[in-house]
Design a protein around this motif. Structure first.
Motif, PDB file in Angstrom:
ATOM      1  N   ASP A  79       0.826  -1.218   0.000  1.00  0.00           N
ATOM      2  CA  ASP A  79       0.000   0.000   0.000  1.00  0.00           C
ATOM      3  C   ASP A  79       0.855   1.261   0.000  1.00  0.00           C
TER       4      ASP A  79
ATOM      5  N   TYR B  50     -11.680  -8.179  -7.886  1.00  0.00           N
ATOM      6  CA  TYR B  50     -11.193  -6.874  -8.320  1.00  0.00           C
ATOM      7  C   TYR B  50     -12.141  -6.255  -9.348  1.00  0.00           C
TER       8      TYR B  50
ATOM      9  N   PHE C 214      -5.482  -5.083  -4.232  1.00  0.00           N
ATOM     10  CA  PHE C 214      -6.193  -4.681  -3.024  1.00  0.00           C
ATOM     11  C   PHE C 214      -5.258  -4.352  -1.871  1.00  0.00           C
TER      12      PHE C 214
ATOM     13  N   SER D 298      -3.454  -4.453   1.557  1.00  0.00           N
ATOM     14  CA  SER D 298      -3.818  -4.950   2.880  1.00  0.00           C
ATOM     15  C   SER D 298      -5.319  -5.189   3.049  1.00  0.00           C
ATOM     16  N   LYS D 299      -6.139  -4.611   2.190  1.00  0.00           N
ATOM     17  CA  LYS D 299      -7.592  -4.807   2.302  1.00  0.00           C
ATOM     18  C   LYS D 299      -7.986  -6.253   2.036  1.00  0.00           C
ATOM     19  N   MET D 300      -7.317  -6.895   1.089  1.00  0.00           N
ATOM     20  CA  MET D 300      -7.616  -8.293   0.729  1.00  0.00           C
ATOM     21  C   MET D 300      -6.323  -8.948   0.253  1.00  0.00           C
TER      22      MET D 300
ATOM     23  N   CYS E 201      -6.494 -12.532  -1.374  1.00  0.00           N
ATOM     24  CA  CYS E 201      -7.556 -12.831  -2.334  1.00  0.00           C
ATOM     25  C   CYS E 201      -6.922 -13.170  -3.679  1.00  0.00           C
TER      26      CYS E 201
END
Length: 187
Positions: free
Chosen positions: A68, A150, A170, A172-174, A177
């Motif tokens: 990020d 996504y 994504f 750190s959010k996902m 995934c």
């Protein structure tokens, strides 16, 4: 002695019929939704050391997005733009030259000050670079990874040097995934 010879012949026949295959995960991936291993197509790409700088720079940008880190993504994209522009595609096809230009354009847009825009351009770059590397070859095994969530569940891809999922689309959010969708193998 006769039993040992018969056993050795039988063992040789079994090993020969298996073709010397070992239990490897190449060409397989784990479906994180079901926990089941599934077959993944492998694409063989000829080894090409000329793509080393491109791949190294791309992976550095990917890692910055995973973290990020907008500023690192922007700064590392400069090396990627340079590597793409310095690649000699003059002996290649028109398709290769077009992919090189498209990848360079997407890489230039990674200098954005908005992380969401960087991720969008990275996704576009990943699609183009995957096709580019299928033509030019790669100096190492790369894993094309796919996150189905996504872009409002239309999905997105990226390349990784590891089978482990660390999602740059994504961050750190996902972070986990995704799954390995295809393997680009160097020769």
């Amino acid at each position: 002695m006769k039993k040992s010879l018969i056993f050795a012949l039988a063992l040789s026949a079994v090993l020969f019929s298996c073709g010397g295959k070992t239990d490897s995960h190449e060409g397989h991936d784990m479906d994180h939704a079901t926990g089941q291993e599934s077959e993944t197509p492998a694409t063989t790409a000829s080894e090409n050391k000329a793509t080393t700088a491109i791949i190294d720079s791309y992976l550095a940008v990917k890692d910055a997005l995973v973290a990020d880190d907008q500023a690192a993504t922007a700064s590392k994209s400069a090396a990627l733009v340079t590597a793409l522009k310095e690649f000699d595609a003059s002996a290649g096809t028109e398709e290769l030259k077009s992919l090189q230009q498209e990848a360079s354009s997407s890489a230039e847009k990674l200098a954005s000050e908005v992380l969401a825009a960087q991720r969008e351009n990275f996704q576009a770059l990943s699609v183009t670079l995957t096709e580019f590397l299928k033509i030019t070859g790669t100096d190492r095994t790369l894993y094309q990874q796919h996150c189905p969530m996504y872009n409002q569940n239309t999905g997105g891809i990226w390349l990784s040097a590891s089978e482990e999922i660390k999602n740059p689309l994504f961050g750190s959010k996902m972070l986990t995934c995704g799954r390995v969708q295809e393997t680009l193998v160097s020769l």
